[in-house]
Design a protein around this motif. Structure first.
Motif, PDB file in Angstrom:
ATOM      1  N   LYS A 135      13.656 -16.897  16.121  1.00 57.11           N
ATOM      2  CA  LYS A 135      13.243 -15.808  15.232  1.00 57.11           C
ATOM      3  C   LYS A 135      11.737 -15.610  15.285  1.00 57.11           C
ATOM      4  CE  LYS A 135      13.522 -14.078  10.504  1.00 57.11           C
ATOM      5  NZ  LYS A 135      12.112 -13.620  10.497  1.00 57.11           N
ATOM      6  N   ARG A 136      10.984 -16.700  15.293  1.00 56.57           N
ATOM      7  CA  ARG A 136       9.528 -16.593  15.341  1.00 56.57           C
ATOM      8  C   ARG A 136       9.076 -15.900  16.636  1.00 56.57           C
ATOM      9  NH1 ARG A 136       5.137 -19.691  12.904  1.00 56.57           N
ATOM     10  NH2 ARG A 136       6.675 -21.022  11.847  1.00 56.57           N
ATOM     11  N   ASP A 194       9.866 -12.208  16.483  1.00 58.47           N
ATOM     12  CA  ASP A 194       8.881 -11.515  15.646  1.00 58.47           C
ATOM     13  C   ASP A 194       7.596 -11.265  16.423  1.00 58.47           C
ATOM     14  OD1 ASP A 194      10.670 -11.568  13.559  1.00 58.47           O
ATOM     15  OD2 ASP A 194       9.761 -13.280  12.546  1.00 58.47           O
ATOM     16  N   HIS A 195       7.175 -12.254  17.223  1.00 48.03           N
ATOM     17  CA  HIS A 195       5.969 -12.085  18.038  1.00 48.03           C
ATOM     18  C   HIS A 195       6.171 -11.013  19.101  1.00 48.03           C
ATOM     19  CE1 HIS A 195       4.404 -16.403  16.987  1.00 48.03           C
ATOM     20  NE2 HIS A 195       4.219 -15.531  16.010  1.00 48.03           N
ATOM     21  N   SER A 247       5.482 -22.059  19.032  1.00 44.40           N
ATOM     22  CA  SER A 247       6.373 -21.725  17.922  1.00 44.40           C
ATOM     23  C   SER A 247       7.190 -22.927  17.502  1.00 44.40           C
ATOM     24  CB  SER A 247       7.297 -20.568  18.325  1.00 44.40           C
ATOM     25  OG  SER A 247       6.557 -19.380  18.553  1.00 44.40           O
ATOM     26  N   ARG A 260       4.917 -25.355  15.466  1.00 42.08           N
ATOM     27  CA  ARG A 260       4.654 -24.843  14.116  1.00 42.08           C
ATOM     28  C   ARG A 260       5.916 -24.940  13.252  1.00 42.08           C
ATOM     29  NH1 ARG A 260       2.003 -20.382  17.086  1.00 42.08           N
ATOM     30  NH2 ARG A 260      -0.256 -20.762  17.104  1.00 42.08           N
ATOM     31  N   THR A 261       7.055 -24.574  13.835  1.00 37.87           N
ATOM     32  CA  THR A 261       8.298 -24.612  13.067  1.00 37.87           C
ATOM     33  C   THR A 261       8.672 -26.044  12.712  1.00 37.87           C
ATOM     34  OG1 THR A 261       9.052 -22.619  14.225  1.00 37.87           O
ATOM     35  CG2 THR A 261      10.713 -23.895  13.045  1.00 37.87           C
TER      36      THR A 261
END
Length: 312
Positions: free
Chosen positions: A152-153, A156-157, A172, A175-176
């Motif tokens: 999902k991240r 979105d990017h 990603s 970070r996640t």
């Protein structure tokens, strides 16, 4: 032989010149029609129509998302009675191309095109198993939790114009991971013939191995899983940094065979049910599908005819 070439013109590693070259090469041996996708779901619509109009072969030039769309459009929902379908081939065009690489298809689109022409000339094809989840098929991987949140991240990017490179996935994922590290374990995994296992932080479900790639390096979660076996489950019961790094190192090692006291792993199972104490992100073949709190993944043997090299 009548063939339809479905092209995603927005795929990461395609170009107009490259698409013209491979279409010209394929047209030298096939009665070829070419269709370019214009919107989400278009590839599924094209595949569904081709499966009913006398087309003899469907070829996809795009990434794993386009491949997933075509498979779902061609086969219809898993709950429906299996229908005869035309053979399927893929020429890589995305950023990862996990499905094509797992089949032994060359990474370079023009090399893959010539490989496909040779396979057609010698009438080589395979019948492979797929995974199902609700009303959708997946070809190589699915997951509830961490990996779906990463997908999902990245999506979105991409909507903001950021390319979906390996580096972007790694950033990603890091970070996640550190965001989720502060959360309690919310998943419970059920497998055939076993008591449900709770306290799971994240899980990957595989239909083949490698599960994905980091540039040219394969990532192995379930090396005993293939298109000819059941599904693989890889579920971690810790978010500890040191333990997670050790497991990641094993996943990236040559001939990787990850093991850990905190790892729940099985490489050949008929079904996997994952429940969550609250809705969690779900992905199939890297495509984010929203949040779920109860999903069942099933292995469906011999589901798809593919034009591909013989299994090693």
């Amino acid at each position: 032989m009548r063939a339809l070439l479905i092209v995603n013109p927005n795929a990461t590693s395609t170009s107009p010149a490259g698409r013209d070259l491979l279409a010209h090469a394929l047209a030298s041996t096939l009665t070829l029609s070419v269709a370019h996708t214009t919107h989400r779901g278009h590839a599924a619509e094209l595949a569904h129509h081709a499966g009913t109009d006398g087309t003899d072969l469907i070829i996809v030039h795009g990434g794993d998302g386009t491949v997933n769309e075509v498979v779902n459009g061609l086969l219809g929902p898993p709950s429906d009675a299996p229908l005869p379908h035309v053979p399927f081939a893929v020429v890589p065009g995305g950023s990862a191309n996990v499905f094509a690489r797992a089949l032994g298809v060359a990474a370079d689109p023009l090399v893959a095109t010539n490989q496909l022409i040779d396979l057609l000339a010698t009438r080589q094809r395979r019948r492979i198993g797929l995974g199902s989840c609700g009303d959708r098929w997946f070809t190589f991987n699915a997951g509830l939790g961490l990996d779906a949140a990463v997908c999902k991240r990245v999506e979105d990017h991409r909507e903001r114009g950021v390319a979906a490179t390996s580096g972007q996935y790694v950033r990603s994922a890091i970070r996640t991971f550190f965001t989720e590290k502060r959360s309690p374990a919310r998943l419970t995994v059920a497998l055939p013939g076993a008591e449900p296992i709770d306290g799971v932080h994240y899980s990957f479900v595989s239909n083949t191995s490698p599960w994905t790639y980091l540039d040219e390096r394969p990532v192995h979660t379930n090396p005993g899983t293939s298109f000819d076996t059941g599904l693989g489950i890889f579920a971690m019961r810790t978010m500890g940094v040191i333990k997670s790094l050790r497991t990641a190192r094993n996943m990236l090692a040559e001939g990787g065979d990850p093991t850990s006291p905190d790892l729940v792993r099985a490489d050949d199972v008929d079904w996997i049910r994952i429940t969550a104490s609250e809705p969690m992100p779900l992905q199939l073949d890297g495509d984010y599908l929203g949040e779920r709190d109860d999903v069942e993944f099933r292995s469906v043997p011999d589901a798809l005819d593919v034009i591909a090299p013989a299994a090693e």
